[in-house]
Design an enzyme around this catalytic site. Structure first.
Site, PDB file in Angstrom:
ATOM      1  NE  ARG A  11      -3.797   0.668   2.105  1.00  0.00           N
ATOM      2  CZ  ARG A  11      -4.963   0.752   2.754  1.00  0.00           C
ATOM      3  NH1 ARG A  11      -5.089   1.519   3.828  1.00  0.00           N
ATOM      4  NH2 ARG A  11      -5.994   0.059   2.339  1.00  0.00           N
ATOM      5  CG  HIS A  37      -8.407   0.058  -2.520  1.00  0.00           C
ATOM      6  ND1 HIS A  37      -7.597  -1.005  -2.157  1.00  0.00           N
ATOM      7  CD2 HIS A  37      -8.977   0.496  -1.367  1.00  0.00           C
ATOM      8  CE1 HIS A  37      -7.658  -1.175  -0.853  1.00  0.00           C
ATOM      9  NE2 HIS A  37      -8.488  -0.286  -0.353  1.00  0.00           N
ATOM     10  CD  GLN A  85     -12.702  -1.563  -0.370  1.00  0.00           C
ATOM     11  OE1 GLN A  85     -11.890  -1.350   0.507  1.00  0.00           O
ATOM     12  NE2 GLN A  85     -13.922  -2.010  -0.120  1.00  0.00           N
ATOM     13  CG  ASP A 137     -13.617   6.568  -0.503  1.00  0.00           C
ATOM     14  OD1 ASP A 137     -13.547   6.396   0.743  1.00  0.00           O
ATOM     15  OD2 ASP A 137     -12.612   6.517  -1.246  1.00  0.00           O
ATOM     16  CB  CYS A 150     -14.117   1.367   0.575  1.00  0.00           C
ATOM     17  SG  CYS A 150     -13.739   3.117   0.412  1.00  0.00           S
ATOM     18  NE  ARG A 190     -10.709  -4.917   0.914  1.00  0.00           N
ATOM     19  CZ  ARG A 190      -9.753  -4.061   1.297  1.00  0.00           C
ATOM     20  NH1 ARG A 190     -10.041  -3.061   2.090  1.00  0.00           N
ATOM     21  NH2 ARG A 190      -8.506  -4.192   0.865  1.00  0.00           N
TER      22      ARG A 190
HETATM   23  N1   CP Z   1     -11.058   0.199   2.837  1.00  0.00           N
HETATM   24  C1   CP Z   1      -9.784   0.109   3.256  1.00  0.00           C
HETATM   25  O1   CP Z   1      -8.858  -0.025   2.458  1.00  0.00           O
HETATM   26  O2   CP Z   1      -9.651   0.124   4.605  1.00  0.00           O
HETATM   27  P1   CP Z   1      -8.247   0.267   5.374  1.00  0.00           P
HETATM   28  O3   CP Z   1      -7.683   1.616   5.000  1.00  0.00           O
HETATM   29  O4   CP Z   1      -8.622   0.160   6.820  1.00  0.00           O
HETATM   30  O5   CP Z   1      -7.359  -0.841   4.919  1.00  0.00           O
END
Ligand code: CP
Length: 342
Positions: free
Chosen positions: A110, A137, A140, A235, A276, A328
């Site tokens: 990430r 993402h 996701q 979001d 998300c 997830r």
């Molecule tokens: N939706 C998501 O990626 O959550 P986090 O940032 O908690 O990983």
């Protein structure tokens, strides 16, 4: 032709085919059923494998999903946090990738730039999973379309509205997911955001819509956009990694794009709401409280600390964001299993 993803990286979903994306969604649903039946405890296909999960930004869902999924599959996990490595600072991405590739069977990353994921793919020699970049993402989105499929059944021809900062990574990812599943997607927000979309993503998705059905439209009116919607998705208005100073201009731009009950009532009676997460729906966070105090009188839409969605919608029966969050883990398990192989 049977789908075989062994050795592949999930850098961008656009590097996958329609069959491959739908395979991952279906495998996620199968692995969820398997976990509910307790079958994962006597079948750990990745014993002896190890994965590294690297985060340049914080995470709850993505980190925990990779850790639990790896444990369930029998693989070992090493977490490397934002302050836990010299990656990109004192050691190049190229060299770090070469080292990690010697230790691990897969790497989650990430960060910010998509080019960092590309470098990890190029130099590590093992599957790399994009856990969120400025562009996309993808892990996701497998969970999101898995959730939609669980709730709606066949997704072809269904309508998804993404509302708010649709030029961000989740807006683009929703468009990509819709193009692979044949859904009609409406991106709803200020007209000025349309030209800030990545045009190459729109072009690729238009090709996929021609192949799979579905379509892309834009709207600047949330009530009109919601008509006939099966899914309303939003979001945060200021994304992870963006500067706090952006809150005021974004609230100004997006104050007409909060998901509220008027929008829900304009949609199909069985509409589902997705997010998300994390979400600003009340003042129970430091940021939510701060936004309420600083901007609540100037912008009444944030007067409770809620931004992109009202607490009324968030607490309602329409909200499936916690099913989505659970998914997830099941979908990341599918991605690890399919790409590392067994
Ligand atoms: N939706 C998501 O990626 O959550 P986090 O940032 O908690 O990983």
């Amino acid at each position: 032709m049977p789908v075989n993803l062994k050795g592949r990286s999930l850098d961008s979903l656009l590097n996958f085919t329609t069959d491959e994306v739908n395979y991952l969604i279906d495998l996620s649903i199968d692995l969820k059923k398997s976990k509910y039946q307790g079958l994962h405890t006597n079948n750990r296909p990745l014993v002896g494998k190890n994965i590294a999960i690297m985060f340049q930004k914080d995470s709850t869902r993505t980190r925990c999903s990779f850790e639990v999924a790896a444990f369930d599959l029998g693989a070992g996990v090493t977490y490397i946090g934002p302050a836990g490595s010299n990656f990109g600072k004192k050691e190049s991405i190229e060299d770090t990738a070469k080292v990690l590739g010697r230790f691990y069977d897969g790497i989650e990353f990430r960060g910010f730039a998509q080019s960092d994921v590309d470098a990890l793919v190029k130099y590590s020699g093992v599957p790399v999973w994009n856990g969120l970049t400025d562009d996309e993402h993808p892990t996701q989105i497998i969970a999101d379309f898995m959730t939609m499929k669980e709730k709606l059944g066949n997704l072809k021809g269904k309508k998804l509205v993404f509302i708010g900062d649709y030029k961000n990574n989740i807006g683009h990812s929703c468009l990509i997911g819709a193009a692979f599943t044949g859904m009609h997607v409406t991106l709803c927000g200020p007209d000025s955001y349309k030209s800030q979309m990545r045009q190459e993503v729109i072009s690729e998705c238009e090709k996929l819509f021609r192949l799979n059905g579905g379509s892309l439209t834009f709207s600047n009116n949330k009530i009109l956009a919601a008509q006939n919607a099966d899914v309303i998705y939003t979001d945060v208005w200021v994304s992870l990694g963006e500067d706090y100073s952006l809150f005021e201009p974004r609230i100004n731009e997006l104050q007409n794009y909060q998901v509220d009950m008027a929008m829900i009532r304009a949609a199909r009676p069985d509409v589902i709401f997705l997010h998300c997460l994390p979400a600003f729906h009340d003042d129970h966070t430091i940021f939510g409280k701060d936004i309420k105090e600083k901007f609540g009188s100037k912008f009444p839409v944030v007067a409770t600390g809620a931004m992109e969605v009202t607490d009324e919608v968030f607490q309602s029966k329409y909200n499936k964001a916690f099913d989505q969050a659970e998914n997830r883990m099941h979908s990341i398990k599918a991605i690890i299993l399919a790409t590392i192989g067994y």
